[in-house]
Structure formats: C-alpha cells, structure tokens
Design a protein around this motif. Structure first.
Motif, PDB file in Angstrom:
ATOM      1  N   UNK A  95      12.129 -53.659  -1.084  1.00 11.77           N
ATOM      2  CA  UNK A  95      12.831 -52.556  -2.074  1.00 11.77           C
ATOM      3  C   UNK A  95      12.004 -51.257  -2.426  1.00 11.77           C
ATOM      4  N   UNK A  96      10.736 -51.521  -2.612  1.00 15.52           N
ATOM      5  CA  UNK A  96      10.003 -50.545  -3.100  1.00 15.52           C
ATOM      6  C   UNK A  96       8.851 -49.797  -2.113  1.00 15.52           C
ATOM      7  N   UNK A  97       8.239 -50.669  -1.232  1.00 17.13           N
ATOM      8  CA  UNK A  97       7.130 -50.625  -0.325  1.00 17.13           C
ATOM      9  C   UNK A  97       7.337 -49.054   0.409  1.00 17.13           C
ATOM     10  N   UNK A  98       8.201 -49.076   1.459  1.00 17.10           N
ATOM     11  CA  UNK A  98       8.345 -47.857   2.046  1.00 17.10           C
ATOM     12  C   UNK A  98       8.844 -46.634   1.311  1.00 17.10           C
ATOM     13  N   UNK A  99       9.789 -46.710   0.562  1.00 21.04           N
ATOM     14  CA  UNK A  99      10.050 -45.600  -0.204  1.00 21.04           C
ATOM     15  C   UNK A  99       9.064 -45.100  -1.072  1.00 21.04           C
ATOM     16  N   UNK A 100       8.213 -45.765  -1.530  1.00 23.82           N
ATOM     17  CA  UNK A 100       7.180 -45.468  -2.511  1.00 23.82           C
ATOM     18  C   UNK A 100       6.118 -44.615  -1.637  1.00 23.82           C
ATOM     19  N   UNK A 101       5.785 -45.004  -0.436  1.00 19.95           N
ATOM     20  CA  UNK A 101       5.030 -44.504   0.613  1.00 19.95           C
ATOM     21  C   UNK A 101       5.430 -42.915   1.047  1.00 19.95           C
ATOM     22  N   UNK A 102       6.831 -42.973   1.275  1.00 14.91           N
ATOM     23  CA  UNK A 102       7.301 -41.722   1.504  1.00 14.91           C
ATOM     24  C   UNK A 102       7.471 -40.662   0.491  1.00 14.91           C
ATOM     25  N   UNK A 103       7.504 -41.141  -0.822  1.00 18.62           N
ATOM     26  CA  UNK A 103       7.626 -40.322  -2.014  1.00 18.62           C
ATOM     27  C   UNK A 103       6.472 -39.715  -2.576  1.00 18.62           C
ATOM     28  N   UNK A 104       5.517 -40.445  -2.821  1.00 23.44           N
ATOM     29  CA  UNK A 104       4.336 -40.371  -3.804  1.00 23.44           C
ATOM     30  C   UNK A 104       3.181 -39.604  -2.897  1.00 23.44           C
ATOM     31  N   UNK A 105       2.066 -39.543  -3.752  1.00 26.09           N
ATOM     32  CA  UNK A 105       1.064 -38.792  -3.429  1.00 26.09           C
ATOM     33  C   UNK A 105      -0.204 -39.583  -3.852  1.00 26.09           C
ATOM     34  N   UNK A 106      -0.513 -39.492  -5.039  1.00 18.16           N
ATOM     35  CA  UNK A 106      -1.536 -40.014  -5.817  1.00 18.16           C
ATOM     36  C   UNK A 106      -1.030 -41.507  -6.809  1.00 18.16           C
ATOM     37  N   UNK A 107      -0.018 -41.089  -7.550  1.00 18.41           N
ATOM     38  CA  UNK A 107       0.333 -42.010  -8.551  1.00 18.41           C
ATOM     39  C   UNK A 107       1.618 -42.448  -8.568  1.00 18.41           C
ATOM     40  N   UNK A 108       1.896 -43.334  -9.449  1.00 11.88           N
ATOM     41  CA  UNK A 108       3.415 -43.790  -9.678  1.00 11.88           C
ATOM     42  C   UNK A 108       4.150 -42.347 -10.383  1.00 11.88           C
ATOM     43  N   UNK A 109       3.578 -41.600 -11.045  1.00 14.43           N
ATOM     44  CA  UNK A 109       4.439 -40.402 -11.515  1.00 14.43           C
ATOM     45  C   UNK A 109       4.508 -39.488 -10.354  1.00 14.43           C
ATOM     46  N   UNK A 110       4.099 -39.260  -9.536  1.00 11.56           N
ATOM     47  CA  UNK A 110       4.299 -38.567  -8.191  1.00 11.56           C
ATOM     48  C   UNK A 110       5.596 -38.997  -7.568  1.00 11.56           C
ATOM     49  N   UNK A 111       5.791 -40.317  -7.489  1.00  9.71           N
ATOM     50  CA  UNK A 111       7.005 -40.884  -6.817  1.00  9.71           C
ATOM     51  C   UNK A 111       8.271 -40.801  -7.727  1.00  9.71           C
ATOM     52  N   UNK A 112       8.270 -40.940  -8.954  1.00 12.07           N
ATOM     53  CA  UNK A 112       9.310 -40.844  -9.608  1.00 12.07           C
ATOM     54  C   UNK A 112       9.658 -39.472 -10.112  1.00 12.07           C
ATOM     55  N   UNK A 113       8.571 -38.660  -9.788  1.00  8.25           N
ATOM     56  CA  UNK A 113       9.069 -36.987 -10.177  1.00  8.25           C
ATOM     57  C   UNK A 113       9.391 -36.492  -8.956  1.00  8.25           C
ATOM     58  N   UNK A 114       9.086 -36.968  -7.641  1.00  6.46           N
ATOM     59  CA  UNK A 114       9.167 -36.369  -6.639  1.00  6.46           C
ATOM     60  C   UNK A 114      10.429 -35.419  -6.254  1.00  6.46           C
ATOM     61  N   UNK A 115      11.531 -35.769  -6.883  1.00  6.44           N
ATOM     62  CA  UNK A 115      12.894 -34.956  -6.783  1.00  6.44           C
ATOM     63  C   UNK A 115      13.139 -34.025  -7.954  1.00  6.44           C
ATOM     64  N   UNK A 116      12.329 -34.105  -8.764  1.00  5.59           N
ATOM     65  CA  UNK A 116      12.958 -33.582 -10.043  1.00  5.59           C
ATOM     66  C   UNK A 116      11.847 -32.379 -10.628  1.00  5.59           C
ATOM     67  N   UNK A 117      10.654 -32.749 -10.629  1.00  2.16           N
ATOM     68  CA  UNK A 117       9.679 -31.683 -11.057  1.00  2.16           C
ATOM     69  C   UNK A 117       9.684 -31.315 -12.548  1.00  2.16           C
ATOM     70  N   UNK A 118       9.956 -32.546 -13.280  1.00  2.00           N
ATOM     71  CA  UNK A 118      10.003 -32.648 -14.650  1.00  2.00           C
ATOM     72  C   UNK A 118       9.072 -32.926 -15.497  1.00  2.00           C
ATOM     73  N   UNK A 119       8.656 -31.988 -16.606  1.00  2.00           N
ATOM     74  CA  UNK A 119       7.749 -32.375 -17.334  1.00  2.00           C
ATOM     75  C   UNK A 119       7.975 -33.680 -18.035  1.00  2.00           C
ATOM     76  N   UNK A 120       9.133 -33.835 -18.444  1.00  2.00           N
ATOM     77  CA  UNK A 120       9.390 -34.946 -19.239  1.00  2.00           C
ATOM     78  C   UNK A 120       8.958 -36.223 -18.534  1.00  2.00           C
ATOM     79  N   UNK A 121       9.272 -36.441 -17.186  1.00  2.00           N
ATOM     80  CA  UNK A 121       8.848 -37.582 -16.521  1.00  2.00           C
ATOM     81  C   UNK A 121       7.568 -37.651 -16.141  1.00  2.00           C
ATOM     82  N   UNK A 122       6.660 -36.538 -15.825  1.00  2.00           N
ATOM     83  CA  UNK A 122       5.342 -36.684 -15.863  1.00  2.00           C
ATOM     84  C   UNK A 122       4.752 -37.220 -17.051  1.00  2.00           C
TER      85      UNK A 122
END
Lengths: 636, 98
Positions: free
Chosen positions: A87-114
């Motif tokens: 479920x997680x491996x490839x999408x995480x690699x595609x979405x993120x840069x350095x941290x978990x936050x990068x991945x979940x915030x990748x489509x939103x650029x939300x200060x709340x998520x950060x």
C-alpha cells in the motif's frame, strides 16, 4: 575480552560515521542520503532500522518469560510490512522528499498539515526512542558494569555524534552492517541452543552450577504457621491478592528469607523464593544477604518435565523437535513471577517466585494476553494485533528510508529484502526466547537481557559479539529515529511551517542542532522509564503511529474526498487519543506506582479505539470542509 | 518548492496496475492475519491442537504468517516487474513508431 570486542565495534561504527560524514554537505545528503542508496543495501538497512532493541531484547525476553505471547509481536511486526509493501512503499517514494510530512502535504501545501504531521513525527519518534534508550541501559549494565543511566547517556552521546556527523548516509550503512550481523549471529545462537538441547538441570555448559530451590513442610493451625524442621522461625505471613499467593518470611541462622506458601488446610509446603529487600535505613538485601557484585539474583528458568518425564534426555535436538517437545501438555517449565509487598518492619520487598507452566499453555497465546479472559482482555489482544499490523507503515523512521533509494521500484525491492531479513530474524526469536527460558540464564528482575545472557551461557566471545550487535542495534535505530525527528523540527517546522530563510548548509546545521536536542530528551526519558519491557513500550509507539499517521496516508492515497483539514484533524485526533488512552491505562498506572485496577481505561493497547477514531475524524472533517473543489488524489 | 521527491523518477505507466494488485494482495493477507486473530479470540484452545508432526496450530500458523508474507512479496514483485517491462516496451515501440 568482552569489553575489548564491544569497544572495537563501537569505535568502528563511529569511525565509519565520521568517514561518511565528510561526504555529506547538502540537505538531500543529510536527510535522504542523496536518494542514491542501492535497494539491496537499503533493504538490509530497513531490517537494521526495524530490528530494534524491542525485537532483539524485548521479544526474546518476553518469549522467555511469557512464551508464545512474545512471539505475537514477531508476527505482528512482520505482518505490518505487508501494509508497507502493498500500500505505502511506492506512493510514498513518488510523493515525498525528506519526511513523512512532505508526503501527506504533497498535494495540499497546508500549514495545518505541516504542523500536525511534524508534531506527530516528533511524538512517535520520542515514544519509539524511549524503549531503545531503556534497552541501552539494560545492556550496558552487565556488560561494562555501568549503572543503567550511564548506559543511556553513553548511547545518547554516541548516537548524537553519528547523526550530527553524517545524517542518513552513515545511519544507512550502520543499519546495513548491524542488520546483517544481527541475522547471522542470531542464527549462530539458535544453532548453539539446538546443539545443547534439553537439560532438566542446566548449568550453562558447566560454568554456573544448577541451583536446587528448597522446600519445607509446615503446618497451619489457627492462622499460625509452624515449620516442621527445627531451626526455622516464622516472622510473618502475608497474602498478596494481586499475585493470588501467600508468602512467609522465615529466619534461619540469622538470615531472613521469603518462602512461597503452597497448599490449603493444615498441611502446607513452603518453596524457597528469591527476594530483594530495601530496608528503611537504605540497605539493600538480596536473598537475605547484603547486595554486592558476588551476591546478585540467581539466573532462573528450566524444564521440570519433558513430555512427562523428569529424566530429560540430553544431547542435540532439531529445531522441529525443540518446538514440538516444548508444546506438549506433559512438558512442564519452571517460570518466575514477581510481586511486591511491604514487610512488618516497613521494608520494601520484591519477591521472585517459581511457577510451573505446562507446555501447551506456553506455546499458544494466553499467558500475557488473556485470550480466554474477559471481553475487555480480549479487546486488549485485538487492539495490540491491530496496532502492530497497521503501525509499521506509519513509523516515520521507516517511511523516510523510502527516500534514500532512486526509484519507486527500488523502494518496492528494498521492502522485499527487508521482509526476507526481518522474517528470518523473527522466526529465530522463538528459538532464542525458548532457549533462554529453559537454560537457567534469565535475570528474574529484567526480561530484556534474555538473548545476551543466553549468548553468555555459550561463552564470552559470543556474548561480546551479541552484546556489541545489540548495542549497535540500539545505536542504529536511535540514529534513524533522531534523523526523522530532526527532519520534523528543522525541515517541516522551521523551514516549511515557520518559513525561516536558510541556505542548504544552514538547513543541515538546523537538522544537527535538532538531533542534539531530541537526543538529549531521549536520554532523560530512557532513564525515567527504566525497568519496563522494551517491546511493550514499542507496541505503544506502534499504536500512536498507526493512529496518527496511517489514516492520513491511506485516505490521501485512496479517497478523493480527503481534504487538508481532514488530514490535519485526523493526525491530531490520532496523536491525542492514543496518548491519552496510554497515559490512563493500567500498565502506565503501574509505572506511576498506582494500583493498575484503578486506571480509568481498562485496556493497555489503545489502537482499537484510536485508529478508527482517527479515520472517522478524517472522513467527517473532510465531508464538512469540501466546499472548495477537492484536490486530485495522489496517483498510486 | 520543497515538494519534489528526493530523487526524480520518470513517469510510471504501471502505477495503476501495481496499486490494484497491491490492494488485492493486502486484502488476501489481511484475511489470513484476521483468521489468526479470530481463532485466538473465538476458540483459543484450538491453537493447542497438534496439526503438523508435533507442532501445534499456533506455531504453524505463526510461521505461516511470516513465510506467506515473503512469498506474496516475491509474487508481487515479479508481477509488478513483468508489467513494468511490458509497458515500457510498449512505450518504446510507440516512440519508435512516431
């Protein structure tokens, strides 16, 4: 020799770190090893990250004291990788840069998520750091003769040095080295256990004579206990309700010892126990004599009957035979429990007493997690298995390892290498735990040292190597966690949330300062939580991770209606609910020194409540905040 | 500006296939794992049953959960790899045709 091997290993690891540190100049190098680690190296490094103190010290210790219930952690920890891989491996690699936050915030650029994701990363990392530091203290105590807190400080200082010198690159290679060695030497230890085979009077290969615990006959008349043999004086008898047992304090030749009272009616028998007494004037007595280097608790655990026979055949056994003989209902193993009381003189007493357990109960769940108990106890078991299954794919120090490889396919392949290595090791834990259980190597006061003490029974060289690997295990895992936590502070909070202007060098420096701070916090907590089983503590960290992070990851990937506010609320709900449930649970009440039965939450594993609550929060908040067009879901 | 991955990788035409395959495999394993938990909750004594040359159900099922995870992982990798190669070849052929 033990200390020499141990120190040589630690110096090598730190030297490697300094060498690799010279090559780290950019934030990409510091947080993600430049994204250029080969998948096979990363796979073993995954195993190194994952096979922490909880796996090596905690699981083996829990199997050695609680039988199959400890192996449940092995099963759950490994099963969690299925979620990570599928479920997680490839999408995480595609979405993120350095941290978990990068991945979940990748489509939103939300200060709340950060903010929420950074806090979640910090909380989970610190929860996971505590057991690692506790394990460090436990390990260093017998190895170097240092007090627990010095062990914790030693690990903290070495790890901060590693992380502050090279970040993810050195952490990866330390983990690779350690992961590989851990699997190889665990296999050697299991081979040694099978070659030694069974023995009803194990003596650690002739090094430590087997100790026979005495029994005395006694009479109970009108509430008064009288020992049949002359010379014994009964000082007091206490019933301990939580242990469902009574204990008698006897004096003989001026030495006071505690005995387990067995039997009802007028004729009873007394079984010798071990005790630690802390008197009001500050003296510490072990088994009636002053504590010293020579007078410590005796190592325990052995087979009383093998398949119904007290005449246990010696000699090598196959792994298969070891497991089948142990599972027989006619096999009886002597385990040790402990209880606390205050004697008539006001001294605080901890009593360690033997109990006989048949093999059929040992080799299935039930001794720790009461699967035959009340509905609430069953719920606790279900909650644990749920948190273990869903926790792995939400651990920040595991997620960041997906950024160290060059492509999504490499992320997938490295996860498969990890599953192979970790799975092999977890199968070995059952043999190591059972080996420790029956070879009279266990310290009754601390289950965490089962595997290293088992290794010591085969010789100091194996002990030194296993201890050095265990120490490196802790170093590596702590290093990974500190990189993840420092990324949350320096990258997610300072750089992204507060938008502090920093060039690349300053970002790396901010990461190193954060690593130092998180390391210092971990040292303090490692000292405070001394004595708790490390795998139990890691189980709680899994529950926090699964509650806080996994709903956000899964819903981001698979539900188009997910909104930034939904993710933020879900992360906050997961962190808060799981932490509150843990802090009010019976196990933590015990740690506070309170009566666990008075804890407001009746179960110790929060996942069954906090994971669904976090999902529900995400869905509800997302539905209420969908007035704007929802962003495209992440492509998977 | 900081949203980009640490290492750039090209477009992955097999992403959808891999995602669906992963979900099905995840579902299969979840049912297998759930079976272990359910037996322990509903009929814990069943775990004592000797089912394979002296080994009880708890041991066999526990080991199976570990081994099946690895087997599924290898199958998944093999199927993903085959799809990636097939789609990459098709893309190459399209580009060659243009």
């Amino acid at each position: 020799m033990v200390i020499a091997v141990f120190l040589a290993f630690v110096i090598f690891v730190v030297g490697l770190s300094f060498y690799l540190g010279r090559q780290t100049r950019t934030s990409s190098g510091y947080y993600a090893a430049g994204g250029q680690i080969h998948w096979s190296v990363n796979g073993i490094a995954f195993a190194g990250d994952y096979l922490s103190a909880a796996s090596f010290l905690g699981i083996c210790g829990m199997i050695a004291t609680m039988g199959y219930d400890g192996f449940l952690y092995s099963i759950g920890y490994l099963a969690g990788w299925i979620v990570a891989l599928f479920v997680v491996a490839e999408p995480m690699k595609r979405l993120g840069k350095y941290t978990f936050t990068d991945a979940v915030d990748s489509k939103y650029n939300s200060r709340g998520i950060k903010l929420a994701a950074a806090i979640s990363t910090l909380v989970v990392s610190i929860c996971y750091l505590i057991p690692q530091m506790v394990g460090a203290g436990v390990l260093v105590e017998p190895l170097l003769g240092l007090a627990h807190h010095w062990g914790v400080i030693l690990v903290g200082v070495v790890v901060i040095t590693i992380v502050a010198t090279a970040g993810m690159t050195s952490t990866t290679y330390v983990q690779f080295l350690k992961g590989g060695l851990l699997i190889i030497f665990s296999l050697a230890l299991v081979t040694a256990v099978c070659v030694r085979g069974f023995d009803s009077k194990p003596d650690q290969g002739g090094k430590v004579p087997f100790y026979e615990y005495a029994t005395l006959s006694a009479a109970m008349t009108g509430g008064q206990l009288t020992v049949a043999e002359p010379g014994w004086q009964v000082l007091e008898v206490q019933e301990v309700k939580s242990a469902k047992a009574s204990f008698a304090r006897l004096a003989n030749n001026g030495v006071q010892t505690w005995w387990l009272v067995k039997g009802d009616g007028s004729q009873v028998s007394l079984t010798e126990t071990q005790s630690v007494v802390e008197t009001k004037d500050g003296r510490k007595l072990i088994n009636g004599a002053p504590a010293s280097k020579e007078n410590t608790l005796r190592q325990v655990g052995h087979i009383e009957k093998l398949e119904g026979s007290t005449d246990v055949p010696k000699g090598p056994v196959s792994p298969w035979r070891l497991l089948s003989a142990m599972a027989s209902k006619d096999t009886v193993v002597q385990r040790w429990k402990d209880t606390k009381l205050t004697d008539k003189d006001g001294s605080k007493v901890t009593i360690y007493y033997p109990t006989s357990t048949p093999g059929n109960l040992l080799m299935r769940p039930g001794l720790k997690f009461k699967v035959q108990g009340t509905p609430m106890e069953k719920l606790d078991f279900l909650s644990l298995m749920l948190a273990l299954f869903f926790g792995t794919a939400a651990l920040p120090h595991i997620l960041i390892r997906y950024y160290t490889v060059p492509s999504p396919a490499s992320a997938r392949k490295s996860t498969i290498v990890a599953i192979a290595g970790i799975g092999t090791f977890y199968i070995l834990t059952l043999f190591m735990g059972l080996g420790a259980m029956i070879n009279a190597v266990l310290n009754p006061a601390d289950s965490n040292m089962a595997a290293p003490l088992l290794a010591r029974s085969f010789g100091n060289l194996l002990f030194a190597i296993i201890s050095a690997i265990a120490f490196a295990t802790i170093l590596g895992t702590v290093a990974g966690l500190i990189v993840a936590a420092s990324g949350a502070v320096a990258h997610d909070l300072l750089d992204r949330f507060f938008q502090v202007r920093m060039d690349d060098r300053q970002k790396v420096r901010a990461g190193k300062i954060s690593a130092f701070t998180v390391g210092a916090i971990a040292i303090v907590l490692g000292i405070l939580f001394k004595g708790m089983n490390v795998t139990f503590l890691v189980g709680l960290a899994f529950a926090v991770a699964a509650s806080a992070n996994l709903p956000a990851i899964l819903m981001l990937l698979f539900w188009k209606g997910t909104t930034a506010k939904g993710i933020t609320a879900s992360i906050i709900m997961g962190v808060v609910s799981s932490l509150v449930l843990i802090l009010l649970s019976p196990d933590l009440y015990k740690q506070y020194g309170l009566d666990p039965t008075t804890a407001p939450i009746p179960f110790s594993n929060p996942g069954i409540v906090s994971i669904p609550l976090s999902f529900l929060t995400l869905v509800l908040v997302s539905l209420f905040t969908r007035n704007k067009p929802a962003p495209e879901p992440a492509k998977v | 500006m900081l949203h980009e991955p640490a290492a750039q990788s090209g477009k992955d035409p097999a992403a959808g296939y891999k995602s669906r395959l992963g979900l099905w495999m995840f579902l299969f394993y979840s049912i297998f794992y759930g079976g272990f938990v359910a037996i322990n909750l509903a009929a814990p004594l069943l775990m004592e049953a000797n089912i394979l040359m002296g080994l009880n159900l708890a041991t066999v099922y526990g080991f199976a959960l570990i081994i099946v995870a690895l087997i599924q992982a290898l199958i998944y990798d093999s199927m993903c790899h085959a799809k990636e190669v097939a789609l990459a070849d098709r893309e190459d052929a399209k580009e060659g045709g243009n």
